[in-house]
Design a protein around this motif. Structure first.
Motif, PDB file in Angstrom:
ATOM      1  N   PHE A 226     -31.104  40.178  80.189  1.00  0.00           N
ATOM      2  CA  PHE A 226     -30.982  38.833  80.762  1.00  0.00           C
ATOM      3  C   PHE A 226     -29.487  38.503  80.913  1.00  0.00           C
ATOM      4  O   PHE A 226     -28.934  37.697  80.190  1.00  0.00           O
ATOM      5  N   PRO A 227     -28.802  39.158  81.891  1.00  0.00           N
ATOM      6  CA  PRO A 227     -27.347  39.025  81.990  1.00  0.00           C
ATOM      7  C   PRO A 227     -26.891  37.839  82.837  1.00  0.00           C
ATOM      8  O   PRO A 227     -25.922  37.943  83.600  1.00  0.00           O
ATOM      9  N   VAL A 228     -27.591  36.715  82.704  1.00  0.00           N
ATOM     10  CA  VAL A 228     -27.270  35.534  83.503  1.00  0.00           C
ATOM     11  C   VAL A 228     -25.874  35.008  83.177  1.00  0.00           C
ATOM     12  O   VAL A 228     -25.187  34.450  84.041  1.00  0.00           O
ATOM     13  N   PHE A 229     -25.444  35.191  81.925  1.00  0.00           N
ATOM     14  CA  PHE A 229     -24.108  34.756  81.523  1.00  0.00           C
ATOM     15  C   PHE A 229     -23.169  35.954  81.373  1.00  0.00           C
ATOM     16  O   PHE A 229     -22.209  35.912  80.608  1.00  0.00           O
ATOM     17  N   GLN A 230     -23.425  37.023  82.106  1.00  0.00           N
ATOM     18  CA  GLN A 230     -22.764  38.312  81.904  1.00  0.00           C
ATOM     19  C   GLN A 230     -23.020  38.778  80.473  1.00  0.00           C
ATOM     20  O   GLN A 230     -23.892  38.267  79.775  1.00  0.00           O
ATOM     21  N   ALA A 231     -22.250  39.724  80.008  1.00  0.00           N
ATOM     22  CA  ALA A 231     -22.400  40.262  78.658  1.00  0.00           C
ATOM     23  C   ALA A 231     -21.186  41.130  78.387  1.00  0.00           C
ATOM     24  O   ALA A 231     -20.381  41.395  79.287  1.00  0.00           O
ATOM     25  N   GLY A 232     -21.045  41.580  77.144  1.00  0.00           N
ATOM     26  CA  GLY A 232     -19.903  42.408  76.801  1.00  0.00           C
ATOM     27  C   GLY A 232     -18.622  41.589  76.727  1.00  0.00           C
ATOM     28  O   GLY A 232     -18.649  40.365  76.548  1.00  0.00           O
ATOM     29  N   PRO A 233     -17.462  42.221  76.890  1.00  0.00           N
ATOM     30  CA  PRO A 233     -16.174  41.523  76.753  1.00  0.00           C
ATOM     31  C   PRO A 233     -15.985  40.346  77.712  1.00  0.00           C
ATOM     32  O   PRO A 233     -15.231  39.432  77.416  1.00  0.00           O
ATOM     33  N   ARG A 234     -16.682  40.364  78.866  1.00  0.00           N
ATOM     34  CA  ARG A 234     -16.511  39.278  79.831  1.00  0.00           C
ATOM     35  C   ARG A 234     -17.677  38.288  79.784  1.00  0.00           C
ATOM     36  O   ARG A 234     -17.884  37.534  80.732  1.00  0.00           O
ATOM     37  N   VAL A 235     -18.418  38.252  78.687  1.00  0.00           N
ATOM     38  CA  VAL A 235     -19.509  37.289  78.573  1.00  0.00           C
ATOM     39  C   VAL A 235     -18.951  35.884  78.787  1.00  0.00           C
ATOM     40  O   VAL A 235     -17.828  35.564  78.398  1.00  0.00           O
ATOM     41  N   CYS A 236     -19.746  35.038  79.414  1.00  0.00           N
ATOM     42  CA  CYS A 236     -19.294  33.697  79.799  1.00  0.00           C
ATOM     43  C   CYS A 236     -18.846  32.886  78.582  1.00  0.00           C
ATOM     44  O   CYS A 236     -19.626  32.645  77.654  1.00  0.00           O
TER      45      CYS A 236
END
Length: 556
Positions: A491-501
């Motif tokens: 569910f990457p609606v807010f991105q994910a990983g180091p660039r998560v929102c």
């Protein structure tokens, strides 16, 4: 759409019919060299014209089965031809790109497709969570935004945090990350929401209810979130919730620039937008004018802010220090960098939350009224808490948060996002990606994958976000378990990983506060029974808005 260009007939040789012979007849060039000077753009346009004609002829000669098959094939590609790539199929599906990509991905064994277009490098589109995690986390450094993405939206976003990589991104991220975690900001956000909702939104909705007026709820929510983000980010109050007043020039210019920038990436012949920009024609001329307006308006806001405080005042915690802009300026950011950061925050803070709330209100006001009743039941259990403070909104509205997640699963505020390979790589499913090629992960399609969400993926079901539910249609809030910890790569609606929102928590606070406040006092009745159309630009929106009638159901 494919745009056909023609020269103005200002002399004897500028008609389109003369372009081709100019390339091949030295005599004509010599005779007319005083009237017509060949430039690199002229040569490029001529070549493009010949290439386009050749493409059409090639497509006509291709087998009917290949030309008509717009589903999945064994090569993980839509129907594709030499030189023109998937231009024919792309153009056939240009008005339904989201659905087309989703169909192709659903038919793919690994939820991945490869798209080639005339004038652009290959694009790998994926709805595979393992690939998404690999791109956004495992090989983060090998999949930056990249120069091609920066070209698409660089005129609008400049060097803002959403459009840069490396040290410039890291420094902005570090500063913004610190500010988002401060207690003072959280309290400031909730106080701002309280003022906007109680003082402006409620009176507007009450008037609409008393006068039985039809309002565009999407426009109202956009104005609300614009007011909020301006107060929080800039320390200014545009007071946009007066519907009798035209949209401020900055908003109008922003919407135009965002739309044109986004449509660059979906042009069937990729190089056409660059040609239009070079010639300052059509939409690219409009984009240039809109960006000039944005830069002028935002620069004035920054200059006014600089006059309003000194660094000494800021270090002494003056009243102006609550907003982001004051903190950025105090940290030494100024000029074009400060301007670009402001533009990025305005885009992220306004349109994304407004889009999610618009779709939620449509979903619970049309065919999912039981979800609306469950939200009210949940709110009834926390009324004794008094005001909707930060902790209450964050902690005690699990069902409302599940409704928002379910809404964004089906209608994500950002439908797709792209990275570009810094070096050759191989994705977990075995797909090879060459240096410079684009890799796009696709939240819209991921929310519609049966392999991820099951056979009932199309059903609006907030209960899928809870650990346990007594049954699929249980409206008893107390019978549900806690919210699930959902894999962000599913569910990457807010991105994910180091660039998560960075603004994820603040976005939920804003949406939950507004929806909870409004739904406690008002019902909305959509004017049209037709399903709205989802439009995916830099941020998504509902085509034509959400026209509703308002009914007041009681005081809070």
């Amino acid at each position: 759409p494919i745009h056909i260009f023609s020269y103005k007939k200002t002399n004897t040789i500028t008609s389109s019919s003369s372009i081709i012979p100019l390339l091949f007849t030295k005599k004509i060039i010599k005779i007319n060299k005083k009237l017509y000077s060949l430039t690199p753009i002229d040569l490029f346009l001529s070549f493009s014209f010949l290439l386009f004609i050749s493409s059409i002829l090639y497509a006509k000669l291709s087998t009917k089965s290949s030309a008509t098959d717009d589903t999945y094939n064994n090569d993980n590609k839509p129907p594709t031809y030499p030189i023109i790539g998937c231009l024919v199929a792309f153009n056939q599906n240009k008005r339904r790109l989201l659905e087309w990509y989703t169909e192709l991905l659903a038919a793919s064994p690994t939820q991945i497709i490869e798209v080639s277009r005339l004038g652009a490098r290959k694009t790998v589109v994926t709805a595979n969570p393992e690939n998404v995690e690999y791109i956004l986390k495992t090989k983060f450094n090998n999949f930056p935004k990249g120069r091609p993405f920066a070209e698409l939206v660089g005129d609008l976003l400049g060097c803002g945090i959403f459009n840069v990589d490396g040290e410039l991104w890291a420094s902005q991220r570090k500063l913004a990350s610190h500010e988002f975690t401060t207690k003072s900001l959280r309290e400031f956000v909730v106080k701002t929401l309280e003022d906007e909702v109680e003082g402006r939104l409620f009176p507007l909705l009450q008037t609409a209810a008393m006068e039985n007026k039809v309002i565009d709820l999407q426009e109202v929510l956009k104005r609300l979130t614009y007011d909020t983000i301006c107060k929080v980010s800039l320390g200014t109050d545009p007071n946009c919730l007066d519907l009798s007043v035209p949209v401020p020039p900055l908003i109008a210019a922003f919407e135009t620039a965002a739309e044109i920038s986004a449509r660059r990436s979906t042009t069937p012949i990729y190089l056409l937008w660059k040609l239009k920009r070079a010639l300052n024609l059509g939409s690219e001329a409009k984009l240039k004018n809109s960006i000039q307006t944005i830069h002028t308006q935002v620069t004035k806001i920054i200059q006014d802010k600089q006059k309003s405080f000194s660094k000494t005042d800021f270090n002494g915690q003056s009243a102006s220090s609550h907003d982001f802009l004051s903190r950025f300026l105090a940290a030494g950011y100024d000029g074009e960098l400060a301007r670009d950061m402001v533009i990025s925050f305005l885009m992220a803070g306004r349109d994304t939350t407004a889009a999610a709330m618009t779709w939620l209100f449509w979903l619970i006001s049309s065919k999912n009224t039981s979800a609306r009743d469950s939200i009210r039941a949940e709110l009834g259990t926390i009324k004794s808490s008094g005001q909707l403070g930060y902790e209450v909104v964050k902690r005690d509205m699990g069902y409302l948060q599940a409704c928002l997640c379910e809404t964004m699963r089906l209608y994500p505020p950002v439908a797709w996002d792209s990275k570009h390979a810094a070096n050759d790589d191989v994705l977990p499913d075995g797909t090879r990606v060459k240096k410079g090629e684009r890799v796009t992960y696709f939240p819209y399609g991921m929310g519609r994958m049966e392999k991820i969400w099951g056979t009932d993926w199309s059903r609006f079901d907030p209960d899928r976000w809870f650990e346990k539910a007594q049954n699929d249609h249980d409206d008893d809030v107390s019978s549900r378990g806690g919210l699930k910890m959902v894999n962000p790569y599913v569910f990457p609606v807010f991105q994910a990983g180091p660039r998560v929102c960075l603004g994820k928590e603040m976005a939920f606070i804003q949406m939950k506060y507004v929806v909870a406040s409004v739904i406690s006092r008002f019902d909305f009745e959509p004017v049209s029974l037709e399903p709205p159309v989802f439009v995916p630009l830099l941020t998504s929106h509902m085509y034509g808005g959400l026209r509703v009638r308002v009914k007041e159901i009681g005081s809070a």
